[in-house]
Design an enzyme around this catalytic site. Sequence first.
Site, PDB file in Angstrom:
ATOM      1  N   SER A 117     -57.679   9.407  27.752  1.00 56.39           N
ATOM      2  CA  SER A 117     -56.578   8.975  28.610  1.00 56.39           C
ATOM      3  C   SER A 117     -56.188  10.088  29.581  1.00 56.39           C
ATOM      4  CB  SER A 117     -55.405   8.516  27.735  1.00 56.39           C
ATOM      5  OG  SER A 117     -54.472   7.768  28.482  1.00 56.39           O
ATOM      6  N   ASP A 171     -58.054  -2.842  27.547  1.00 58.92           N
ATOM      7  CA  ASP A 171     -57.094  -1.742  27.703  1.00 58.92           C
ATOM      8  C   ASP A 171     -55.926  -2.183  28.593  1.00 58.92           C
ATOM      9  OD1 ASP A 171     -55.757   0.691  28.245  1.00 58.92           O
ATOM     10  OD2 ASP A 171     -57.607   1.826  28.065  1.00 58.92           O
ATOM     11  N   HIS A 202     -56.574   0.297  24.218  1.00 58.68           N
ATOM     12  CA  HIS A 202     -56.518   1.711  24.596  1.00 58.68           C
ATOM     13  C   HIS A 202     -56.693   2.552  23.333  1.00 58.68           C
ATOM     14  CE1 HIS A 202     -55.641   4.841  27.496  1.00 58.68           C
ATOM     15  NE2 HIS A 202     -54.686   5.349  26.734  1.00 58.68           N
TER      16      HIS A 202
END
Length: 227
Positions: A117, A171, A202
């Site tokens: 991320s 996601d 995610h």
Amino acid sequence: MMPLAQVEVVTGTEPKGSVIWLHGLGADGWDFVPLVKELPLPEGLDLRFVFPHAPTRPVTINNGYVMRAWYDISMQDLARKPDEAGIRESQASIGDLIEREIQRGIAADKIILAGFSQGGAIALQSGLRYPQTLGGIIALSTYLTLEDSLEREGSAANKRTPIFMAHGTQDAIVPFALADASRRKLEARGYAVEWHDYPMPHSVCGEEVEAIAQWLAARFTSRILRA
């Protein structure tokens, strides 16, 4: 700028390479420590895993709540109004970590930058601009930041550095379309991207961990054999 605190895990007494792994927004360096035991790496591949803690800062999109973050996020649309100052500050901190590994006897081309991320965004930001050839970049569930400056700032030494990108098709935090667009922009500039997508949110899945381990083994085996 204070050096980043970190967690270290080694898989043998004499590490032949290092993996600097950056966590996501609101997590810390401990977040991916358990992954080391889950990676099916080859016997005898001694590595040092470095898991730095991002500094704490107010995050605008989270109502200014102070948390560990590599940079501020002000909008739901992650590609708009990037926190350039925060991104570049983190890039400098990761550069310092790379230099520390070099001083500890690990050649730059045996150092992998990895991140999830926000951490993946900084791994790309830092790795593509680092002046010495690195072993590779792992960018998970992430996207390309400050893309407009990459053309002039991208390091020639890392133009052919292997990049592993993976993303979940479900996601809801970093949209799949944004990650895919980032991948295409990198490929359009001549970067070698190995792309994987998985039916997941995610997060990281078991199949992805297997693919990362195979990719790491290939990178380090080729580098160590040439040493």
